[in-house]
Every structure is written in C-alpha cells, then in structure tokens.
Write an enzyme that holds these catalytic residues in place. Structure first.
Site, short mmCIF file in Angstrom:
data_model
loop_
_atom_site.label_atom_id
_atom_site.label_comp_id
_atom_site.label_asym_id
_atom_site.label_seq_id
_atom_site.Cartn_x
_atom_site.Cartn_y
_atom_site.Cartn_z
CD GLU A 18 26.74 4.42 -8.51
OE1 GLU A 18 27.65 3.69 -8.12
OE2 GLU A 18 26.49 5.52 -8.03
CD GLU A 58 -1.56 -2.36 1.78
OE1 GLU A 58 -0.34 -2.57 1.97
OE2 GLU A 58 -2.42 -3.23 1.98
CB CYS A 102 23.79 -2.12 -9.16
SG CYS A 102 22.77 -2.76 -10.43
CG HIS A 112 19.08 4.57 -9.78
ND1 HIS A 112 20.29 4.47 -10.41
CD2 HIS A 112 18.69 3.31 -9.50
CE1 HIS A 112 20.61 3.18 -10.51
NE2 HIS A 112 19.66 2.46 -9.97
CB CYS A 145 8.87 -3.74 -3.89
SG CYS A 145 8.23 -2.50 -2.76
N1 GLN Z 1 20.47 -6.04 -17.39
C1 GLN Z 1 19.72 -5.55 -16.27
C2 GLN Z 1 18.85 -4.39 -16.69
O1 GLN Z 1 19.26 -3.65 -17.55
C3 GLN Z 1 20.61 -5.11 -15.17
C4 GLN Z 1 19.82 -4.61 -14.01
C5 GLN Z 1 20.60 -4.25 -12.82
O2 GLN Z 1 21.75 -3.98 -12.89
N2 GLN Z 1 19.99 -4.22 -11.69
O3 GLN Z 1 17.78 -4.16 -16.15
ZN ZN Z 2 22.65 -1.98 -12.44
#
Ligand code: GLN
Ligand code: ZN
Length: 750
Positions: A659, A16, A637, A688, A509
C-alpha cells in the site's frame, strides 16, 4: 475488590452494526434506523455489564466506525477538504472515513499491534480546533435513562495529538493549546451534567517517548487538572508506561489503568517509583486480546501482589478494550465442549472479571473447573516437528544465488515488459459467490458442483485479465473465504469459530481461526487450483499463499508456546506448499505477508530480538528452497514500514507490492535512500475507497515512482486485493491502470 471493563465489542452479537451500516451506505435505510441499531447494541452492552455487577461501567467505547475518528470529529481535527461538512451528520461522518467524490478519506492505520484500524486525523492551515458536539456525554445521558450511572470515555488529547498528521509545516505546538481548551470545555460540560468521573484513553503513553513528549503530557495534564474538578481516570494499554510513569503518578488521577498482560514492566515501575496514594489502580490482568480462559490462580496472585504495593484500591480490569475479542462463545454451536471450555470471549471475560472480584472480596477458593483447565495438557505435542525446528541450521534460511543474479535470470525466464502489471490476488467476492459458498457450507450443493462453479469463476477471471491485458495474472482466490482461515482449514492444529468476528476497519470484520495445537500440513493445499488457472493461459499466473507470520498474526495464537516456535511450525508447512507449487510448474509464487508489520513490538528496543529476527527468518525458511528462476513475490498491507526497510529487504523476496497510495508515496524516498533491492509494486491506487482512479491520476503517480526507483524494478498494481470491491469498480480501475502503464512504457522504453 471492585471491577472495571475498558470497552466492549460494538459490531453486535450477530454483526448487526455492520449489516445496518452497509445498508445505510446503499441508502436502503435511514440515518435514524442506523442510530436505532446502534442504540440497541449499546443497551445490550450496558445490560451485560450491569448483570455481572461490574462496578465501573464505561460509555463512549461505541463507535459507528472508529473512536479516533470520533475524537477527530468531536474536536474538528480535520483538514480543509472536510471543512464545510457537518460531520455530526452520519452521512458526512462516513464520508470522512471512506472518501466521497474527489475528497480522499483520512488515512487508515493499524491500531498499535492489532488488526484493528483507526483513521488518522489531519491538520492543515485551515483547521480550526473546536468542539462540535457533547461527544460521549450523550451516551452518559442514554445510560442514565436506563437508571445507570456510567463513566464517559474518550481518546485523550496526548494520544490524539500524537496520532495526528500535520500539513503546511504545522505541528503539535500549533494546536495543543486550542485542543486542550476544548477537552477542558468537554470536561466542564460533563461537570455541568453532574457527571462524577471521566476516562481519558491515552494508549500512546506505552510508546517510546521523547523529552518533548513528556513535556507535552505535562502541559496537557497541568492544564486539565488546573481547570476541572471531576474525577479523571487515565487509561493505558498494550504495554508499560516506563518513559512517563514517574510523571504520571504526580497527578491526582482518580484511577490509572495499567496493562499487566503486555506490560509486565508496569509491575517493576510501581515497585520502583511507588504509586499515588490518591489514585486507584485498575489492574489489567484479563487479556483483552486473547481468547483463552484466564488462569485465576495466577491472576489472583498478581492482584494480591499489587494490593501489597498500592495503598489505594486495586480493581480487577481487562488489560484493554474487549473490542479485540469476539462477542460470546455462546454463539458457537459446533465446537466440542472440551475445546470451547478453554475459550473466553467478551461476554465470558466480563464474567471472569466479575468472578475474580468476587473470589477476592469474599476470600473464596478458585473454582475447580478453572483449575482443571490448566492442570492437564490439551493435546499430545508433535515431538517430530519440534525436533525438526530445533535442528534447523543457518543454511535452511538462505536462498541462493543472490537476489541480483536471480532477478536477471527471472527477467529472461518470464520475458515481461518494463512496468509489468499485476494485481494482489483476490477479485471481487460477489453476492453470487458468497451465495455459492453458503450453499456448499450448508450441504445444499455437492463438492463437485461447488468446484465446477469455482472453476468457472477462475476461468472467467483469467479471461477478464487477459482482456484487460494484465501481464502477471492471478486466479482470483474465489475458493477462499479468507486468506488465513483458508490455510488454517487445510492445516492440522487449527480450530474454527462460527461467529468469532472482530472489527478490522469500519464494517469490515475478520474471523481469525484459532491455533489450537502443533501445525503441520498433510497434503498440497493450493496446487490443484493454481495448476488449473495456469492451464488456461500462456501468461504467468501467480501461485498465491499466505506467509507464516501473517497466518500467525491473523489467528488467535496459543499462549502455551512462543510466537517464534508457532511461526516456525507454520513456516515449515508453507515451505512444503511453495515447493509443491514449483514442482507443478508455477513460475511466480506470491507469499503474502500482509500482517508482518502488525505485531512489530511497540518499543524499538524489542523490534529485533522479540520479533523481526524470527519473522524475517521465517520468510527466508519458506522461500529458500526454490530455483533461481522461480520468482517469489510478497505483499504487505497498510503499514508504515519506513523504519524497517532493511528488514523487509532481508526477507529476500524478488518482488514486493504494498500500500502506498493512501500515504502519498512517502515511502519511496526511504526505499531510494536505503537502496532497496527488492523489485517494488507501490500500490498505485487505493482499493479501500470506491473511487475509480483515472488513467491520468495513475500516470502521475507512476511518474513520481519512476523518479525515485530504477525503472526495471517497478511493478504496477493496486494497493491490495480486490475482494471487497465490485466488478463495476474493478474493471474500469484496472483498465485505467493498464492503459497508464502502456502509455508510460512508450515514453520510457528506450
Ligand atoms: N492476496 C490477498 C488478496 O488479494 C492479499 C490480501 C491482503 O493483503 N490483505 O486478497
Ligand atoms: Zn493488502
């Protein structure tokens, strides 16, 4: 024996909070309506604890986004760009988390070894530490209105200071005094509200600590104990507190929470150094991160042993907040009971804590249904697979020829320009796509219809990328709901929940699949999709796989075999897939290890032997069998991996993307210093955030990279997959990215 829970999930039984917050972002509901949803969730959680007769009930575990952000806002541990915002206004609070106009958000980092992310507080020379609200006291009042006396809880000053990023040559010493004063003022405020006890969450105590850290801890807690009278509880989790234990027990904490699931060393610490007679032990014996039922017999034994060591009361507790498990198994309709019986989510874990307390208090027998769960094997082990793993030799982990040689071969074979452009894999998962997937799931459309439509999306995606003039394409991952669940669904040994959602960051999530048994692959998983995408274009399309460590780290793991064995099982399955893709003429294969850094042990002494050695080797195992001309990419990531650069290079991929934009490219200096060999796509803009980077911004970032790395080893790509963004953001962003690469190519081509 009394009971305590260190925190509950807050997204709500049916997510929710996520849905309300996303509506708030789109201005579809008011701040007040969001607050109402939040309150409902908090009251449901309180009721759950009350119904189970949990003796010590916390408030303050709720957050609209993240508890570290809450603490940063509460004490104004914020940089200049957020100076003039009233951060207690919901809209502004979210602006700090997500960015707004030209204001970049705070950085996101993984919370210890979890896939939950916290926001990194920032201090610069404009920061004025001050308390901006009554913080968790408002939740205390809310619960009191319901007739419940609770324990407010907040991230502690030591952890907050250690997680903060400092600018302008400032450091912890510049703000520690002011910050402690503000914590004291908060605790005094609590006293004025006749609050009897308060919990400070100090998980950073389980990290490797220096002498300076120990001094800092003592500075903070001396001040606090000198100035406040209410009872203080010290919460730790995710490990043991070996570096500070002997200091901690000098203070008269009302209670200390220690983790006996991930911190078994805590047991020896108590044995060796004793335990403060004025302090209660909150014994974290229920795994707050795993989903398996607790083995009562073993747990009760542990608790009784602890009772023998500790003169004060021992309470049964979760080892950490239950934020890291789904809400309830009652939301699972599809799993058979012989599977579901083995699972305990948050609601069930609360009941386990209560039941164990009751068994000990009343000296009862362990119920038969609990004993039975651990008496027999859940499935027949795959002996052939296990033999194969036993018989792996060192050659299985080596790719030949050496990378330098391969890189030359690949340059020729792929014929790419300098600064080649690519993306990380996924393209926006539009409402239309989600609807399509739902229809298929609910059997409203046929498999053929579904696949036709997915193919259409892939074709559109390929033609979009050609139009954007990207060099190495992707198919867009439209057939995947999630990069781990998708593979789980196509491998043996997995089971899936319908509603096992966990908060990853903000409203995002994830629903980790469960590794139930031995993992194997029957048939190719991605080959048809990748071949189809490749058939549409003459440019290389990357085959797109998730690596074994990430599949493991983003699943709920087994507790009956080692991480290494489980990861090697998955690695063998993915290896088969890599080799099938190569056979199908896919020239570039990306094996995402997005979550590699995530489970890096907290203590440095455990890094290699308890994790990296087999994590790196599992990647070698997956990729060692391909031709030199096949280019292996990987992607990671959000991970500050400056300290494990050599290990990442040892994975022996040809190209890595990661990243970087949100951490200001700090990693580049380290790559340069370590003579990193893998080609690098340092994420050139932050996916992001909804902000669209301009061509100039991207050019500037690229220029920075070019000063640090060999021009021939630089790739140009966003910092992660695009699935959470909208096409209206992605298209202009990528247009600018390609434009920037092209302009720089002109400048650097000779
Ligand atoms: N190949 C995935 C995507 O592009 C990699 C996602 C990720 O790094 N969390 O969504
Ligand atoms: Zn990533």
């Amino acid at each position: 024996m009394e009971s305590v829970i260190l925190g509950l999930p807050r997204i709500g039984k049916n997510r929710e909070l996520k849905f309300a917050t996303e509506k708030f972002f789109k201005n579809e509901i008011s701040a007040q309506e969001s607050e109402n949803t939040a309150k409902t969730i908090r009251l449901i959680n309180l009721k759950l604890l009350k119904q189970n007769n949990i003796n010590n009930i916390h408030v303050g575990d709720f957050s609209f986004y993240d508890n570290v952000l809450d603490a940063a806002v509460l004490f104004n541990v914020l940089p200049q760009r957020f100076n003039n915002l009233d951060c207690n206004e919901l809209k502004n609070y979210f602006a700090i988390a997500r960015g707004v106009q030209e204001k970049a958000p705070l950085a996101l980092r993984k919370w210890f070894t979890t896939n939950y992310h916290y926001l990194v507080p920032e201090v610069d020379n404009t920061t004025i530490i001050k308390r901006t609200s009554e913080g968790p006291i408002k939740f205390y009042k809310e619960a009191l209105n319901e007739g419940l006396k609770t324990i407010p809880s907040v991230i502690g000053p030591f952890t907050l200071l250690k997680l903060t990023k400092f600018h302008d040559n400032l450091g912890i010493n510049n703000i520690k005094e002011a910050l402690v004063n503000e914590y004291v003022s908060l605790l005094k405020d609590a006293e004025n509200h006749l609050i009897a006890e308060f919990s400070l969450q100090e998980p950073y105590l389980v990290c490797d600590l220096s002498n300076e850290d120990i001094e800092l801890f003592n500075f903070i807690y001396n001040q606090i104990f000198q100035n406040v009278e209410l009872k203080l509880n010290l919460i730790t989790h995710f490990g043991d507190i070996r570096d500070i234990y002997s200091e901690v027990i000098k203070y008269d904490f009302n209670a200390i929470a220690l983790d006996f699931i991930e911190g078994s060393e805590n047991f020896n610490l108590i044995k060796t150094y004793g335990f403060n007679a004025n302090t209660k032990l909150w014994a974290g014996v229920i795994n707050g991160r795993g989903i398996w039922r607790n083995n009562y017999q073993l747990t009760i034994e542990t608790l009784k042993n602890l009772q023998n060591l500790v003169s004060n009361e021992v309470l049964v507790s979760t080892a950490c907040s239950l934020l890291h498990v789904p809400f309830t198994t009652a939301s699972e309709q599809k799993l058979p009971s012989n599977v579901l019986n083995h699972f305990a989510f948050a609601v069930e874990k609360v009941a386990e804590v209560a039941e164990i307390a009751n068994i000990i208090t009343n000296n009862l027998e362990v119920p038969v249904n609990n004993k039975e769960l651990f008496a027999t094997a859940r499935f027949t082990p795959n002996s052939k697979l296990n033999e194969k793993i036993q018989n792996l030799t060192s050659d299985d982990f080596v790719r030949l020829p050496l990378r330098k040689e391969r890189q030359a071969i690949q340059k020729k074979a792929l014929n790419l320009p300098i600064l080649p452009t690519t993306t990380i894999g996924s393209f926006p998962q539009t409402a239309e796509l989600r609807h399509l997937r739902k229809q298929f799931k609910n059997a409203q459309i046929s498999q053929v219809e579904y696949e036709t439509q997915i193919k259409q999306q892939i074709a559109d995606c390929i033609s979009l990328q050609e139009k954007l003039d990207i060099d190495v394409l992707v198919h867009g991952e439209f057939e995947r709901n999630d990069m781990v669940e998708y593979f789980g669904q196509n491998l043996n040994g997995y089971v899936f929940t319908e509603n096992g959602w966990l908060q990853s960051y903000g409203t995002r999530c994830v629903k980790p699949p469960v590794i139930w048994g031995d993992v194997t692959r029957n048939n190719p998983i991605t080959v048809a999709t990748s071949s189809y995408a490749q058939s549409l274009t003459s440019r290389p399309v990357k085959g797109m796989l998730t690596g074994p460590v990430t599949i493991y780290n983003w699943s709920f793991p087994r507790e009956d075999i080692s991480a290494k064995d489980s990861i090697y099982q998955i690695a063998l399955a993915i290896k088969e897939e890599v080799e099938d893709l190569e056979k199908a003429n896919i020239k570039v294969i990306q094996i995402d290890e997005a979550a590699l850094k995530e489970k890096l042990p907290i203590r440095k002494c455990d890094w290699h032997n308890k994790y990296l050695d087999f994590a790196v080797k599992s990647f070698n195992l997956v990729s060692s069998g391909v031709q030199p001309s096949t280019q292996i990419h990987t992607h990671m990531c959000y991970s500050d991996f400056t300290e494990i650069i050599k290990d990442i290079d040892n994975m022996d991929a040809d190209v890595i993307s990661f990243e970087a934009s949100r951490s200001s490219f700090e990693i580049l200096d380290r790559l340069e210093a370590e003579k990193f060999e893998t080609e690098v796509g340092a994420g050139i803009y932050d996916i992001h955030s909804p902000n669209i980077p301009s061509c100039n911004e991207i050019k500037n970032s690229l220029e920075k990279i070019i000063t640090k790395l060999d021009l021939n080893s630089i790739w140009v790509n966003p910092d992660c997959g695009l699935k959470t963004r909208q096409n209206s953001e992605v298209i202009p962003s990528l247009t600018n990215m390609v434009q920037a690469a092209k302009e720089l190519r002109k400048n650097y081509s000779n």
